[in-house]
Design a protein around this motif. Structure first.
Motif, PDB file in Angstrom:
ATOM      1  N   TYR A   1       0.807  -1.210   0.000  1.00  0.00           N
ATOM      2  CA  TYR A   1       0.000   0.000   0.000  1.00  0.00           C
ATOM      3  C   TYR A   1       0.848   1.271   0.000  1.00  0.00           C
ATOM      4  O   TYR A   1       1.862   1.357   0.686  1.00  0.00           O
TER       5      TYR A   1
ATOM      6  N   THR B   1       2.834  11.832   1.488  1.00  0.00           N
ATOM      7  CA  THR B   1       2.622  10.447   1.094  1.00  0.00           C
ATOM      8  C   THR B   1       3.953   9.724   0.982  1.00  0.00           C
ATOM      9  O   THR B   1       4.996  10.353   0.752  1.00  0.00           O
TER      10      THR B   1
ATOM     11  N   ASN C   1      -3.972   7.350   5.811  1.00  0.00           N
ATOM     12  CA  ASN C   1      -4.642   6.765   4.651  1.00  0.00           C
ATOM     13  C   ASN C   1      -3.775   5.667   4.060  1.00  0.00           C
ATOM     14  O   ASN C   1      -2.553   5.803   3.977  1.00  0.00           O
TER      15      ASN C   1
ATOM     16  N   GLN D   1      -3.695   3.241   0.516  1.00  0.00           N
ATOM     17  CA  GLN D   1      -4.322   3.104  -0.794  1.00  0.00           C
ATOM     18  C   GLN D   1      -3.534   2.147  -1.681  1.00  0.00           C
ATOM     19  O   GLN D   1      -2.311   2.203  -1.753  1.00  0.00           O
TER      20      GLN D   1
ATOM     21  N   THR E   1      -7.757   0.859  -6.388  1.00  0.00           N
ATOM     22  CA  THR E   1      -9.045   1.449  -6.014  1.00  0.00           C
ATOM     23  C   THR E   1      -9.436   1.136  -4.579  1.00  0.00           C
ATOM     24  O   THR E   1     -10.501   1.539  -4.114  1.00  0.00           O
ATOM     25  N   GLN E   2      -8.581   0.453  -3.859  1.00  0.00           N
ATOM     26  CA  GLN E   2      -8.868   0.084  -2.484  1.00  0.00           C
ATOM     27  C   GLN E   2      -8.180   1.068  -1.541  1.00  0.00           C
ATOM     28  O   GLN E   2      -6.979   1.310  -1.674  1.00  0.00           O
ATOM     29  N   TYR E   3      -8.934   1.629  -0.606  1.00  0.00           N
ATOM     30  CA  TYR E   3      -8.335   2.581   0.316  1.00  0.00           C
ATOM     31  C   TYR E   3      -9.020   2.502   1.668  1.00  0.00           C
ATOM     32  O   TYR E   3     -10.183   2.103   1.783  1.00  0.00           O
ATOM     33  N   TYR E   4      -8.271   2.916   2.697  1.00  0.00           N
ATOM     34  CA  TYR E   4      -8.765   2.910   4.071  1.00  0.00           C
ATOM     35  C   TYR E   4      -8.338   4.205   4.754  1.00  0.00           C
ATOM     36  O   TYR E   4      -7.302   4.786   4.406  1.00  0.00           O
ATOM     37  N   TRP E   5      -9.151   4.602   5.744  1.00  0.00           N
ATOM     38  CA  TRP E   5      -8.866   5.794   6.550  1.00  0.00           C
ATOM     39  C   TRP E   5      -8.851   5.426   8.032  1.00  0.00           C
ATOM     40  O   TRP E   5      -9.612   4.557   8.468  1.00  0.00           O
TER      41      TRP E   5
END
Length: 115
Positions: free
Chosen positions: A32, A50, A96, A98, A101-105
């Motif tokens: 990720y 990032t 975050n 990513q 198209t998969q992401y988490y917060w």
């Protein structure tokens, strides 16, 4: 479902330092791209820094030279070292993760810079 948990926020005087940490679980962390975002009251969420899965970093112009993002793939952790903090850095900081198209917060951690 991936999970991100931030820690390390708090109240600090202008010119001070804080180190934010983000612990990731239930994801293959090394795959990720990771990031730190922040949202001040009444403002939109914005990118702070990032770090890619390969270790490349990118910073918002206003934090360059003051903030450093890093990651430890062995520990599934990402960090944000913040130095020379200013009142305008006050915000809720979010981690975050990513991958395509998969992401988490994460849930966010409050950083307040005030004398």
């Amino acid at each position: 479902q991936g999970q991100l948990v931030e820690s390390g926020g708090g109240l600090v005087q202008p010119g001070g330092s804080l180190r934010l940490s983000c612990a990731a679980s239930r994801i293959i962390f090394s795959l990720y791209d990771m990031g730190w975002y922040r949202q001040a009251p009444g403002k939109e969420r914005e990118l702070v820094a990032t770090i890619s899965s390969g270790g490349s970093t990118n910073y918002k112009d206003s934090v360059k030279g003051r903030f450093t993002i890093s990651r430890d793939n062995a520990k599934n952790m990402v960090y944000l070292q913040m130095n020379s903090l200013k009142p305008e850095d006050t915000a809720v900081y979010y981690c975050n993760a990513q991958m395509m198209t998969q992401y988490y917060w994460g849930q966010g951690t409050q950083v307040t810079v005030s004398s």
